[in-house]
Design an enzyme around this catalytic site. Sequence first.
Site, PDB file in Angstrom:
ATOM      1  N   ASP A  98      52.349  52.126 -30.266  1.00  0.00           N
ATOM      2  CA  ASP A  98      52.295  50.971 -29.365  1.00  0.00           C
ATOM      3  C   ASP A  98      50.888  50.334 -29.763  1.00  0.00           C
ATOM      4  O   ASP A  98      49.873  51.114 -30.362  1.00  0.00           O
ATOM      5  CB  ASP A  98      52.613  51.453 -28.035  1.00  0.00           C
ATOM      6  CG  ASP A  98      52.878  50.265 -27.063  1.00  0.00           C
ATOM      7  OD1 ASP A  98      52.814  49.054 -27.571  1.00  0.00           O
ATOM      8  OD2 ASP A  98      53.110  50.347 -26.000  1.00  0.00           O
ATOM      9  N   ASP A  99      50.695  49.061 -29.147  1.00  0.00           N
ATOM     10  CA  ASP A  99      49.662  48.486 -29.399  1.00  0.00           C
ATOM     11  C   ASP A  99      48.223  48.982 -28.521  1.00  0.00           C
ATOM     12  O   ASP A  99      47.072  49.283 -28.925  1.00  0.00           O
ATOM     13  CB  ASP A  99      49.568  46.873 -29.332  1.00  0.00           C
ATOM     14  CG  ASP A  99      50.273  46.660 -27.895  1.00  0.00           C
ATOM     15  OD1 ASP A  99      50.877  47.521 -27.145  1.00  0.00           O
ATOM     16  OD2 ASP A  99      50.444  45.259 -27.719  1.00  0.00           O
ATOM     17  N   ASP A 102      47.581  51.324 -21.062  1.00  0.00           N
ATOM     18  CA  ASP A 102      46.743  51.138 -20.197  1.00  0.00           C
ATOM     19  C   ASP A 102      46.943  51.640 -18.747  1.00  0.00           C
ATOM     20  O   ASP A 102      46.026  52.835 -18.797  1.00  0.00           O
ATOM     21  CB  ASP A 102      47.277  49.538 -19.647  1.00  0.00           C
ATOM     22  CG  ASP A 102      46.421  48.775 -18.698  1.00  0.00           C
ATOM     23  OD1 ASP A 102      45.780  49.281 -17.876  1.00  0.00           O
ATOM     24  OD2 ASP A 102      46.141  47.442 -18.786  1.00  0.00           O
TER      25      ASP A 102
HETATM   26  O1  LIG Z   1      50.053  51.657 -20.137  1.00  0.00           O
HETATM   27  P1  LIG Z   1      50.905  50.464 -19.427  1.00  0.00           P
HETATM   28  O2  LIG Z   1      50.297  49.966 -18.114  1.00  0.00           O
HETATM   29  O3  LIG Z   1      52.252  50.777 -19.001  1.00  0.00           O
HETATM   30  O4  LIG Z   1      50.675  49.283 -20.211  1.00  0.00           O
HETATM   31  C1  LIG Z   1      50.909  49.196 -21.670  1.00  0.00           C
HETATM   32  C2  LIG Z   1      51.988  48.462 -22.274  1.00  0.00           C
HETATM   33  O5  LIG Z   1      52.009  47.076 -21.613  1.00  0.00           O
HETATM   34  C3  LIG Z   1      52.118  46.339 -22.824  1.00  0.00           C
HETATM   35  O6  LIG Z   1      53.578  45.959 -22.920  1.00  0.00           O
HETATM   36  P2  LIG Z   1      54.238  44.897 -22.140  1.00  0.00           P
HETATM   37  O7  LIG Z   1      55.215  45.873 -21.198  1.00  0.00           O
HETATM   38  O8  LIG Z   1      53.571  43.814 -21.631  1.00  0.00           O
HETATM   39  O9  LIG Z   1      55.456  44.077 -23.260  1.00  0.00           O
HETATM   40  P3  LIG Z   1      55.128  43.739 -24.628  1.00  0.00           P
HETATM   41  O10 LIG Z   1      54.816  44.823 -25.552  1.00  0.00           O
HETATM   42  O11 LIG Z   1      56.621  43.102 -24.931  1.00  0.00           O
HETATM   43  O12 LIG Z   1      54.162  42.618 -24.471  1.00  0.00           O
HETATM   44  C4  LIG Z   1      51.553  46.975 -23.986  1.00  0.00           C
HETATM   45  O13 LIG Z   1      52.118  46.699 -25.255  1.00  0.00           O
HETATM   46  C5  LIG Z   1      51.998  48.360 -23.837  1.00  0.00           C
HETATM   47  O14 LIG Z   1      53.531  48.584 -24.094  1.00  0.00           O
HETATM   48  O1  HPA Z   2      44.950  44.877 -21.574  1.00  0.00           O
HETATM   49  C1  HPA Z   2      46.133  44.274 -22.107  1.00  0.00           C
HETATM   50  N1  HPA Z   2      46.205  43.318 -22.779  1.00  0.00           N
HETATM   51  C2  HPA Z   2      47.351  43.135 -23.168  1.00  0.00           C
HETATM   52  N2  HPA Z   2      48.411  43.562 -22.636  1.00  0.00           N
HETATM   53  C3  HPA Z   2      48.432  44.660 -22.064  1.00  0.00           C
HETATM   54  N3  HPA Z   2      49.599  45.229 -21.244  1.00  0.00           N
HETATM   55  C4  HPA Z   2      48.898  46.026 -20.316  1.00  0.00           C
HETATM   56  N4  HPA Z   2      47.553  45.861 -20.474  1.00  0.00           N
HETATM   57  C5  HPA Z   2      47.133  45.112 -21.450  1.00  0.00           C
HETATM   58 MG   LIG Z   3      54.125  46.899 -24.952  1.00  0.00          MG
END
Ligand SMILES: O=P(O)(O)OC[C@H]1O[C@H](OP(=O)(O)OP(=O)(O)O)[C@H](O)[C@@H]1O
Ligand code: HPA
Ligand SMILES: [Mg+2]
Length: 165
Positions: A98-99, A102
């Site tokens: 994952d990227d 958080d």
């Molecule tokens: O540790 P957490 O608080 O759960 O947050 C982390 C997740 O939030 C974001 O995804 P998001 O659900 O926004 O979807 P996206 O990847 O499609 O942008 C990010 O890419 C992680 O997958």
């Molecule tokens: O810090 C952040 N940046 C972008 N996307 C996210 N989703 C959870 N935390 C983050």
């Molecule tokens: Mg995500």
Amino acid sequence: MALPEKAFPVSWDQFHRDARALAWRLSSANGRWKAIVCITRGGLVPAAVISRELGIRLIETVCVASYHDYTEQGELNILKEITPALLENEGEDILIVDDLTDTGKTAAIVRAMIPKAHFATVYAKPKGRPLVDTFITEVSQDTWIYFPWDLGFSYQKPIAEDHIG
Ligand SMILES: O=P(O)(O)OC[C@H]1O[C@H](OP(=O)(O)OP(=O)(O)O)[C@H](O)[C@@H]1O
Ligand code: HPA
Ligand SMILES: [Mg+2]
């Protein structure tokens, strides 16, 4: 909506460099993973870099969405599960990408699906950090990471203007 206090903007160059650094860090255990499971959508980008660097060609997705309103996290929705064909041995031979992590909620939900998989993210905040096995850069919990696919060029006020008045 409360904006996190600090901003950590990431360019494409920097993201590529950090994703490649993650691939380097993972490379000592390469050969162990038969597939990458990337958490969409953010995990798609580092998964492309890591699969290229480590020669892993079997890529699966698990589709999770939670941040519906910019920085506000809502209920976690699993839009697509991992194919049962990859769930043998509790995911011992799987690399999850994952990227970032958080709060760790996304990581916890995916970990529960494949508990023995190796979990890698490019960035980590303190709450999520215990849930990942490998990451590159930690930022504080009150920092929002701005990814290059969410950004465009815009005017920036000189730093000094914030201190006037
Ligand atoms: O540790 P957490 O608080 O759960 O947050 C982390 C997740 O939030 C974001 O995804 P998001 O659900 O926004 O979807 P996206 O990847 O499609 O942008 C990010 O890419 C992680 O997958
Ligand atoms: O810090 C952040 N940046 C972008 N996307 C996210 N989703 C959870 N935390 C983050
Ligand atoms: Mg995500």
